[in-house]
Scaffold this motif. Structure first.
Motif, PDB file in Angstrom:
ATOM      1  N   TYR A  21       0.820  -1.211   0.000  1.00 29.05           N
ATOM      2  CA  TYR A  21       0.000   0.000   0.000  1.00 29.05           C
ATOM      3  C   TYR A  21       0.855   1.263   0.000  1.00 29.05           C
ATOM      4  O   TYR A  21       1.886   1.323   0.655  1.00 29.05           O
ATOM      5  CB  TYR A  21      -0.981  -0.028   1.174  1.00 29.05           C
ATOM      6  CG  TYR A  21      -2.062  -1.048   0.906  1.00 29.05           C
ATOM      7  CD1 TYR A  21      -3.178  -0.723   0.155  1.00 29.05           C
ATOM      8  CD2 TYR A  21      -1.910  -2.375   1.336  1.00 29.05           C
ATOM      9  CE1 TYR A  21      -4.149  -1.670  -0.133  1.00 29.05           C
ATOM     10  CE2 TYR A  21      -2.882  -3.334   1.036  1.00 29.05           C
ATOM     11  CZ  TYR A  21      -3.999  -2.972   0.305  1.00 29.05           C
ATOM     12  OH  TYR A  21      -4.944  -3.920   0.014  1.00 29.05           O
ATOM     13  N   ARG A  22       0.417   2.231  -0.790  1.00 26.36           N
ATOM     14  CA  ARG A  22       1.075   3.515  -0.948  1.00 26.36           C
ATOM     15  C   ARG A  22       0.374   4.577  -0.092  1.00 26.36           C
ATOM     16  O   ARG A  22      -0.656   4.308   0.489  1.00 26.36           O
ATOM     17  CB  ARG A  22       0.965   3.941  -2.418  1.00 26.36           C
ATOM     18  CG  ARG A  22       1.587   3.007  -3.406  1.00 26.36           C
ATOM     19  CD  ARG A  22       0.974   3.105  -4.809  1.00 26.36           C
ATOM     20  NE  ARG A  22       0.724   4.459  -5.262  1.00 26.36           N
ATOM     21  CZ  ARG A  22       1.632   5.270  -5.801  1.00 26.36           C
ATOM     22  NH1 ARG A  22       2.863   4.855  -5.962  1.00 26.36           N
ATOM     23  NH2 ARG A  22       1.306   6.483  -6.192  1.00 26.36           N
ATOM     24  N   LYS A  23       0.916   5.786  -0.120  1.00 30.72           N
ATOM     25  CA  LYS A  23       0.282   6.874   0.620  1.00 30.72           C
ATOM     26  C   LYS A  23      -0.898   7.487  -0.166  1.00 30.72           C
ATOM     27  O   LYS A  23      -1.717   8.212   0.397  1.00 30.72           O
ATOM     28  CB  LYS A  23       1.288   7.986   0.914  1.00 30.72           C
ATOM     29  CG  LYS A  23       2.367   7.606   1.915  1.00 30.72           C
ATOM     30  CD  LYS A  23       1.969   7.964   3.345  1.00 30.72           C
ATOM     31  CE  LYS A  23       3.142   7.851   4.313  1.00 30.72           C
ATOM     32  NZ  LYS A  23       3.418   6.447   4.667  1.00 30.72           N
ATOM     33  N   HIS A  70       7.609  -1.132 -12.996  1.00 24.30           N
ATOM     34  CA  HIS A  70       8.475  -0.217 -12.253  1.00 24.30           C
ATOM     35  C   HIS A  70       8.409  -0.383 -10.740  1.00 24.30           C
ATOM     36  O   HIS A  70       9.385  -0.093 -10.056  1.00 24.30           O
ATOM     37  CB  HIS A  70       8.201   1.261 -12.649  1.00 24.30           C
ATOM     38  CG  HIS A  70       7.020   1.888 -11.979  1.00 24.30           C
ATOM     39  ND1 HIS A  70       5.724   1.534 -12.250  1.00 24.30           N
ATOM     40  CD2 HIS A  70       6.926   2.862 -11.035  1.00 24.30           C
ATOM     41  CE1 HIS A  70       4.899   2.264 -11.517  1.00 24.30           C
ATOM     42  NE2 HIS A  70       5.597   3.075 -10.776  1.00 24.30           N
ATOM     43  N   ASP A  71       7.294  -0.858 -10.221  1.00 29.64           N
ATOM     44  CA  ASP A  71       7.150  -0.956  -8.763  1.00 29.64           C
ATOM     45  C   ASP A  71       7.238  -2.384  -8.232  1.00 29.64           C
ATOM     46  O   ASP A  71       7.050  -2.588  -7.017  1.00 29.64           O
ATOM     47  CB  ASP A  71       5.805  -0.336  -8.328  1.00 29.64           C
ATOM     48  CG  ASP A  71       5.914   1.161  -8.051  1.00 29.64           C
ATOM     49  OD1 ASP A  71       7.053   1.664  -7.899  1.00 29.64           O
ATOM     50  OD2 ASP A  71       4.869   1.836  -7.993  1.00 29.64           O
ATOM     51  N   ILE A  72       7.503  -3.350  -9.087  1.00 28.92           N
ATOM     52  CA  ILE A  72       7.518  -4.756  -8.648  1.00 28.92           C
ATOM     53  C   ILE A  72       8.502  -4.984  -7.499  1.00 28.92           C
ATOM     54  O   ILE A  72       8.254  -5.785  -6.602  1.00 28.92           O
ATOM     55  CB  ILE A  72       7.825  -5.688  -9.849  1.00 28.92           C
ATOM     56  CG1 ILE A  72       6.597  -5.761 -10.768  1.00 28.92           C
ATOM     57  CG2 ILE A  72       8.208  -7.088  -9.390  1.00 28.92           C
ATOM     58  CD1 ILE A  72       6.813  -6.602 -12.025  1.00 28.92           C
ATOM     59  N   VAL A  73       9.611  -4.254  -7.521  1.00 29.94           N
ATOM     60  CA  VAL A  73      10.619  -4.393  -6.449  1.00 29.94           C
ATOM     61  C   VAL A  73      10.044  -4.085  -5.070  1.00 29.94           C
ATOM     62  O   VAL A  73      10.605  -4.497  -4.053  1.00 29.94           O
ATOM     63  CB  VAL A  73      11.828  -3.472  -6.711  1.00 29.94           C
ATOM     64  CG1 VAL A  73      12.565  -3.935  -7.965  1.00 29.94           C
ATOM     65  CG2 VAL A  73      11.404  -2.008  -6.854  1.00 29.94           C
ATOM     66  N   GLU A  74       8.941  -3.362  -5.017  1.00 29.80           N
ATOM     67  CA  GLU A  74       8.337  -3.035  -3.723  1.00 29.80           C
ATOM     68  C   GLU A  74       7.798  -4.267  -3.003  1.00 29.80           C
ATOM     69  O   GLU A  74       7.529  -4.221  -1.800  1.00 29.80           O
ATOM     70  CB  GLU A  74       7.212  -2.000  -3.902  1.00 29.80           C
ATOM     71  CG  GLU A  74       7.724  -0.673  -4.409  1.00 29.80           C
ATOM     72  CD  GLU A  74       6.617   0.350  -4.596  1.00 29.80           C
ATOM     73  OE1 GLU A  74       5.448   0.019  -4.329  1.00 29.80           O
ATOM     74  OE2 GLU A  74       6.923   1.474  -5.025  1.00 29.80           O
ATOM     75  N   ILE A  75       7.650  -5.380  -3.724  1.00 32.80           N
ATOM     76  CA  ILE A  75       7.234  -6.631  -3.069  1.00 32.80           C
ATOM     77  C   ILE A  75       8.216  -6.960  -1.940  1.00 32.80           C
ATOM     78  O   ILE A  75       7.816  -7.363  -0.852  1.00 32.80           O
ATOM     79  CB  ILE A  75       7.160  -7.788  -4.095  1.00 32.80           C
ATOM     80  CG1 ILE A  75       5.957  -7.578  -5.016  1.00 32.80           C
ATOM     81  CG2 ILE A  75       7.092  -9.140  -3.399  1.00 32.80           C
ATOM     82  CD1 ILE A  75       5.910  -8.541  -6.201  1.00 32.80           C
ATOM     83  N   GLY A  78       9.194  -2.688  -0.178  1.00 33.13           N
ATOM     84  CA  GLY A  78       8.137  -1.817   0.331  1.00 33.13           C
ATOM     85  C   GLY A  78       8.080  -0.504  -0.438  1.00 33.13           C
ATOM     86  O   GLY A  78       8.986  -0.182  -1.215  1.00 33.13           O
ATOM     87  N   ASP A  79       7.009   0.240  -0.236  1.00 33.52           N
ATOM     88  CA  ASP A  79       6.890   1.551  -0.866  1.00 33.52           C
ATOM     89  C   ASP A  79       7.527   2.586   0.055  1.00 33.52           C
ATOM     90  O   ASP A  79       7.461   2.477   1.271  1.00 33.52           O
ATOM     91  CB  ASP A  79       5.405   1.905  -1.068  1.00 33.52           C
ATOM     92  CG  ASP A  79       5.237   3.248  -1.788  1.00 33.52           C
ATOM     93  OD1 ASP A  79       5.849   3.430  -2.850  1.00 33.52           O
ATOM     94  OD2 ASP A  79       4.504   4.109  -1.276  1.00 33.52           O
ATOM     95  N   THR A  80       8.189   3.573  -0.542  1.00 33.42           N
ATOM     96  CA  THR A  80       8.616   4.725   0.262  1.00 33.42           C
ATOM     97  C   THR A  80       7.834   5.924  -0.234  1.00 33.42           C
ATOM     98  O   THR A  80       7.555   6.041  -1.422  1.00 33.42           O
ATOM     99  CB  THR A  80      10.109   5.058   0.065  1.00 33.42           C
ATOM    100  OG1 THR A  80      10.386   5.057  -1.333  1.00 33.42           O
ATOM    101  CG2 THR A  80      10.982   4.062   0.781  1.00 33.42           C
TER     102      THR A  80
HETATM  103 CA   LIG Z   1       6.735   3.812  -5.765  1.00 33.90          CA
END
Ligand SMILES: [Ca+2]
Lengths: 197, 197
Positions: A21-23, A70-75, A78-80
């Motif tokens: 989850y993102r902000k 582009h965001d798969i690495v967040e698995i 995490g999201d910053t």
């Molecule tokens: Ca992101």
């Protein structure tokens, strides 16, 4: 069937991005937090729709695939939040590189390299394709926040100059959108959704 | 800026697909229901990864865009479960055509036709691109359910022959994946995740 097992393992791994989850807030769904999977969908289509504003010739298929991954690495990483402190964002880059190796490494050799190098290209943001993709990743949260009384900006007390800096990719990559973004930032500041200092 | 306002309106409209929930369950997120936006992301990447199995030459960029937009009509028409009664599914088709006209109609004329005709091509499923896209839309829920003790099949008492019929696009469009799917359906039946009759 060895390759197929690897591909299925990768496809199943992707499911986990739906739990990151993102902000950002989804106005249409009672202002719940947005996850990075649905964000990646939204931004890929945003790029298609806004492609006519790209200043350089961009390959919209490459841009789309870049944004899909582009965001798969967040698995793993995490999201910053975009406006976190630099020290947090520095560690994040190391975690994301390791994540790219692990997650794209699930794929057969024949596919792995393509995805990893496309992800690195996005991160480096040196090619016109990557710069336009980054520009899309900047403008979409602005569009969402402007529709939602400041959304994640207002919730996190974000400053006007931070948003201007963050959207800077647009200046060279899509100048007409940059003009639009600056005007929107002025409106957001007037309305108190972005703080002046 | 007239065109840009229309494009922004379309981009904002897309947010609503994140509030359309399907019967599919996200194992990685406490088995909550999946929404159609994150599903559209997952399936677009699934198509990229499984593209080598396409029997005919497919244009993966067109397939991707088709899959990115294939469920947008659900913003107005809602999701229907694949195994609902025919009468429900018939009314749904009319609602979806009206939804396509309204939602893609938000775009400037220069973009509207491309999206509407791509959506119709997907629905008609007559071209190799659309057939492969449909095949992806069939195999992904199977992959998810096999990882999740039958998932939405088990919850909704789906029958084995219904799943075989639904996955039929794979037979001609990706024969190796069809073999894989049939083997998985056998396993699901043995384990009681799919009902025999
Ligand atoms: Ca992101």
């Amino acid at each position: 069937m060895q390759e197929l097992s690897q591909q299925i393992a990768f496809i199943l791994e992707l499911d986990k991005l739906k739990a990151v989850y993102r902000k950002a807030l989804i106005k249409a769904d009672n202002n719940r937090y947005e996850n990075s999977a649905e964000h990646s969908w939204h931004i890929s289509l945003t790029a298609h729709v806004l492609a006519p504003y790209a200043n350089d010739a961009v390959d919209i298929s490459r841009v789309t695939l870049m944004l899909l991954i582009h965001d798969i690495v967040e698995i793993d990483a995490g999201d910053t939040f975009a406006f976190d402190h630099h020290s947090v964002l520095g560690e994040q880059a190391d975690k994301e590189r390791a994540a790219a190796d692990r997650i794209f490494g699930l794929l057969p050799l024949s596919q792995r390299e393509k995805f990893i190098s496309l992800w690195h290209e996005f991160e480096l943001a040196e090619t016109p394709d990557a710069q336009f993709a980054k520009a899309m990743d900047r403008i979409l949260p602005l569009i969402q926040n402007m529709q939602n009384e400041g959304g994640s900006w207002a919730q996190n007390k974000v400053l006007r100059h931070q948003v201007i800096k963050r959207n800077h990719y647009l200046e060279s990559s899509a100048p007409k959108l940059w003009e639009y973004v600056l005007a929107q930032i002025d409106i957001a500041t007037e309305r108190g959704w972005l703080r002046g200092e």
